[in-house]
Design a protein around this motif. Structure first.
Motif, mmCIF file in Angstrom:
data_model
loop_
_atom_site.group_PDB
_atom_site.id
_atom_site.type_symbol
_atom_site.label_atom_id
_atom_site.label_comp_id
_atom_site.label_asym_id
_atom_site.label_seq_id
_atom_site.Cartn_x
_atom_site.Cartn_y
_atom_site.Cartn_z
ATOM 1 N N ARG A 52 -12.007 -5.649 -15.086
ATOM 2 C CA ARG A 52 -12.480 -4.277 -15.138
ATOM 3 C C ARG A 52 -11.357 -3.288 -14.895
ATOM 4 O O ARG A 52 -11.577 -2.087 -14.891
ATOM 5 N N GLY A 53 -10.159 -3.816 -14.639
ATOM 6 C CA GLY A 53 -9.025 -2.938 -14.412
ATOM 7 C C GLY A 53 -9.181 -2.092 -13.169
ATOM 8 O O GLY A 53 -8.746 -0.951 -13.109
ATOM 9 N N ILE A 54 -9.837 -2.641 -12.167
ATOM 10 C CA ILE A 54 -10.000 -1.879 -10.934
ATOM 11 C C ILE A 54 -9.509 -2.697 -9.754
ATOM 12 O O ILE A 54 -9.435 -3.911 -9.829
ATOM 13 N N THR A 55 -9.189 -2.005 -8.696
ATOM 14 C CA THR A 55 -8.802 -2.650 -7.455
ATOM 15 C C THR A 55 -9.916 -2.385 -6.472
ATOM 16 O O THR A 55 -10.420 -1.279 -6.405
ATOM 17 N N ILE A 56 -10.337 -3.397 -5.742
ATOM 18 C CA ILE A 56 -11.404 -3.182 -4.780
ATOM 19 C C ILE A 56 -10.873 -3.163 -3.355
ATOM 20 O O ILE A 56 -11.232 -2.323 -2.549
ATOM 21 N N LYS A 57 -9.964 -4.077 -3.056
ATOM 22 C CA LYS A 57 -9.356 -4.110 -1.724
ATOM 23 C C LYS A 57 -7.962 -3.499 -1.817
ATOM 24 O O LYS A 57 -7.317 -3.547 -2.851
ATOM 25 N N ALA A 58 -7.484 -2.963 -0.694
ATOM 26 C CA ALA A 58 -6.115 -2.474 -0.675
ATOM 27 C C ALA A 58 -5.171 -3.675 -0.741
ATOM 28 O O ALA A 58 -5.402 -4.694 -0.116
ATOM 29 N N ASN A 59 -4.128 -3.548 -1.563
ATOM 30 C CA ASN A 59 -3.090 -4.573 -1.648
ATOM 31 C C ASN A 59 -1.780 -3.919 -1.273
ATOM 32 O O ASN A 59 -1.632 -2.711 -1.389
ATOM 33 N N THR A 60 -0.830 -4.731 -0.853
ATOM 34 C CA THR A 60 0.455 -4.150 -0.524
ATOM 35 C C THR A 60 1.561 -5.029 -1.080
ATOM 36 O O THR A 60 1.372 -6.225 -1.251
ATOM 37 N N VAL A 61 2.676 -4.424 -1.398
ATOM 38 C CA VAL A 61 3.824 -5.208 -1.849
ATOM 39 C C VAL A 61 5.105 -4.556 -1.319
ATOM 40 O O VAL A 61 5.195 -3.339 -1.222
ATOM 41 N N ARG A 62 6.061 -5.426 -0.910
ATOM 42 C CA ARG A 62 7.349 -4.925 -0.444
ATOM 43 C C ARG A 62 8.383 -5.100 -1.546
ATOM 44 O O ARG A 62 8.488 -6.153 -2.154
ATOM 45 N N ILE A 63 9.108 -4.017 -1.778
ATOM 46 C CA ILE A 63 10.142 -4.017 -2.810
ATOM 47 C C ILE A 63 11.453 -3.662 -2.125
ATOM 48 O O ILE A 63 11.492 -2.754 -1.296
ATOM 49 N N GLU A 64 12.558 -4.362 -2.465
ATOM 50 C CA GLU A 64 13.865 -3.960 -1.943
ATOM 51 C C GLU A 64 14.655 -3.300 -3.049
ATOM 52 O O GLU A 64 14.790 -3.842 -4.135
ATOM 53 N N TYR A 65 15.162 -2.105 -2.754
ATOM 54 C CA TYR A 65 15.806 -1.324 -3.801
ATOM 55 C C TYR A 65 17.186 -0.819 -3.356
ATOM 56 O O TYR A 65 17.298 -0.031 -2.419
ATOM 57 N N PRO A 66 18.242 -1.282 -4.044
ATOM 58 C CA PRO A 66 19.580 -0.759 -3.758
ATOM 59 C C PRO A 66 19.743 0.598 -4.435
ATOM 60 O O PRO A 66 19.811 0.677 -5.657
ATOM 61 N N ALA A 67 19.756 1.667 -3.636
ATOM 62 C CA ALA A 67 19.757 3.020 -4.185
ATOM 63 C C ALA A 67 21.165 3.448 -4.573
ATOM 64 O O ALA A 67 22.154 2.806 -4.225
ATOM 65 N N LYS A 68 21.243 4.585 -5.276
ATOM 66 C CA LYS A 68 22.543 5.108 -5.723
ATOM 67 C C LYS A 68 23.428 5.500 -4.549
ATOM 68 O O LYS A 68 24.646 5.593 -4.680
ATOM 69 N N ASP A 69 22.838 5.765 -3.377
ATOM 70 C CA ASP A 69 23.654 6.147 -2.211
ATOM 71 C C ASP A 69 24.315 4.927 -1.555
ATOM 72 O O ASP A 69 24.949 5.047 -0.516
#
Ligand code: GDP
Ligand code: MG
Length: 598
Positions: A52-69
């Motif tokens: 159905r293309g819906i989310t019912i429960k909250a999900n979480t994901v951790r992303i590591e991002y090397p920024a331009k700084d």
């Protein structure tokens, strides 16, 4: 991780504007998942959510991002439910993050749920970065949509990030914007006693209850004995970690971080969203404010088609309830339908999701009775009772007045369909509150009775506007009106599963429609069957199903024994799907089809 290198955010959008696709891209670009494990819509875990293309429960994901700084940042994304039924859930999980990406489809513009969701983010004090998605489409008009965001929502949009989540265009700019334009966590003292927010919890058949937490102060470690400050429950923490998006143990979570904990908690009901988690040894002194639990607003009876399925159905419902504390149930008996359950839901979609899961995952065919809202019945003796089931309606002689729940509905619709929308709202006893223009679209706000919305309002709205209208609502309170209980009598016996509360002025029309439908749906018997709609003792509509002329088998010219036998067998098989009611047999489809309004 240092607070200044953490960004916690959510993505808010109208359905189909590209929230899940963008989340997938962010996960993919930061190499959080190996390319070969990449499948679409990583965060929408459950099958039904995916379909159905819906989310019912909250999900979480951790992303590591090397920024331009030159620094590497930890980005924690919380994906929140995307449907109006779960609006209150959304507002709660937004308290766990500091910023939002506002995704708007550049070919569609602002829609009803864009508004509802962004206002929730603004209320949660979020910093907001507008993102215009689908700029690859020829119909995309990013400049027009930027102006629309500024005019309608009232937030700065000239520096909105223009992207295509489909082709990947602009995704690096989104990651930079998260780091440079969203704030780090506002507070967080590593040395203070543990203070963590319970963001959501879900049931995993192998691991038991998994809790999503946001750490405010202190450190949560594997082996800690924790206490839930509201419910008082204490547990030993078996595991602590983050989703990448696969569960990954980290052994601890520090201030500002978001992750999961696993502590042999038996059922989701033992956890309360918004509760404060601390340790037994060094408890924090000040708990978080907490949230009200969400309460069901729509009720209906669910009965097994085959009465032998009742015990299986009980097991299935209990299992589903393990994972969903917002869904309520109690046993109900109906003269027509036998044993079943009276269930409470956050809205119609929630009802459909639970019913689908019972049918698909547990293979139980169900009959759903008319959905009902909660009426407040004020009795003559001054008492007030909440009515969840028309079958429990007290004697009208004892009733002083009845109140019904109302909603504030916001509808965005292209100009050319405005007339049809106004007519639909008017037909459903709506009171117009506002009518403005957002670009070429009209925005109408109506005060409507929830009871008129739970039947098929959304379907009707979609059909009169060819799918172009968007809709969102919130509860605004109760109001007195002329409400009555309408009963359906088949062969002079009331069929309780078809009773419903209706407005007095609509009762006759509804009653007539029901009787006409039932006349087509109930097969003829050997005798005449009156089908009536009544309020109290007064009949307001009536149809008569005429008797069958002769025994069906008589048509077989007596002689042909095999044909006769076949016919009788066919009748017997047909009977299985019938419910005996007094002397009348009513087919299962009659219950379902009679409740559909056209
Ligand atoms: P959600 O409901 O907000 O999660 O939306 P989805 O991420 O499921 O996307 C809805 C539909 O839009 C899907 O068919 C996507 O493939 C499509 N879509 C998403 N982003 C883009 C985009 O940038 N360009 C185009 N052309 N289609 C997109
Ligand atoms: Mg989605």
């Amino acid at each position: 991780t240092e607070l200044s290198r953490i960004r916690n955010f959510s993505i808010v959008a109208h359905i189909d504007h590209g929230k899940s696709t963008l989340a997938d891209r962010l996960i993919q670009l930061t190499g959080t998942v190996a390319e070969r494990d990449m499948k679409e819509q990583l965060l929408d875990a459950m099958d039904i959510e995916r379909e159905r293309g819906i989310t019912i429960k909250a999900n979480t994901v951790r992303i590591e991002y090397p920024a331009k700084d030159g620094h590497t940042y930890v980005l924690n994304l919380i994906d929140t439910p995307g449907h109006v039924d779960f609006a209150y859930e959304v507002s709660r999980s937004m308290q766990a993050v500091e910023g939002s990406l506002l995704v708007v489809d550049a070919s569609q513009g602002v829609e009803a749920q864009t508004l509802a969701n962004v206002y929730t983010a603004i209320e949660a004090d979020h910093e907001i970065v507008p993102v215009l998605n689908k700029v690859d489409l020829p119909a995309a008009e990013p400049d027009r949509v930027k102006t629309q965001i500024e005019d309608v929502i009232g937030i700065e949009a000239h520096d909105a990030v223009e992207i295509s989540a489909k082709t990947g265009l602009g995704i690096p700019d989104v990651l930079e914007a998260i780091v440079t334009r969203l704030p780090p966590p506002h507070e967080g003292d590593r040395d203070a006693p543990l203070k963590a927010m319970l963001v959501d919890s879900k049931y995993d058949q192998y691991l038991g209850v998994i809790v999503i937490v946001r750490i405010i102060d202190g450190v949560l470690r594997k082996g800690d004995r924790i206490r839930m400050m509201k419910t008082g429950g204490t547990y030993d923490v078996d595991d602590v970690g983050v989703y990448r998006p696969a569960m990954t143990s980290t052994g601890e979570l520090g201030p500002g971080e978001i992750g999961y904990l696993n502590a042999s908690i038996k059922q989701v009901r033992d956890t309360r969203v918004g509760d404060t988690i601390t340790t037994e040894k060094h408890p924090t002194q000040n708990a978080l404010p907490g949230f009200k639990p969400s309460v069901p607003v729509v009720f209906c009876g669910l009965f097994p088609v085959d009465t032998n399925d009742f015990e299986d159905m009980r097991d299935a419902i209990e299992k589903l309830a393990l994972n969903d504390a917002s869904f309520t149930f109690e046993m109900e008996t109906s003269a027509a339908l036998g044993f079943g359950f009276r269930c409470g839901f956050l809205g119609l979609l929630h009802l459909e999701v639970i019913r689908d899961r019972l049918e698909r995952e547990y293979d139980i065919d169900l009959i759903t009775t008319a959905p009902s809202v909660i009426y407040r019945i004020h009795l003559r003796d001054g008492e007030m009772m909440e009515l969840h089931n028309p079958a429990d309606m007290p004697d009208p002689a004892n009733i002083d007045h009845i109140e019904e729940p109302r909603i504030k509905a916001t509808i965005l619709v292209p100009d050319e369909y405005l007339g049809d929308v106004l007519k639909l709202c008017q037909d459903r006893r709506g009171i117009q509150m506002d009518l403005t223009y957002a670009g070429t679209r009209a925005m109408v706000v109506y005060d409507l009775p929830l009871n008129e919305v739970v039947f098929d309002f959304y379907d009707r709205l979609k059909s009169v506007t060819k799918g172009y209208a968007s809709f969102d609502y919130q509860m605004i309170g109760y109001r007195q009106d002329h409400l009555v209980k309408m009963q359906i009598l088949v062969n002079d016996e009331p069929v309780d599963a078809l009773s419903m509360m209706v407005h007095r002025d609509r009762a006759e029309g509804r009653g007539r429609a029901m009787c006409e439908k039932l006349k087509d749906l109930i097969p003829r018997h050997m005798f005449k069957i009156p089908i009536q709609a009544a309020i109290g003792g007064r009949v307001i509509a009536r149809e008569t199903l005429s008797a069958m002329r002769k025994d069906v088998t008589a048509k077989c010219y007596g002689g042909d024994a095999t044909r006769k036998k076949k016919l009788l067998e066919k009748q017997k098989a047909g009977k299985k799907k019938m419910r005996q009611f007094g002397k009348v047999e009513i087919p299962q489809e009659a219950f379902i089809n009679a409740l559909k309004m056209d």
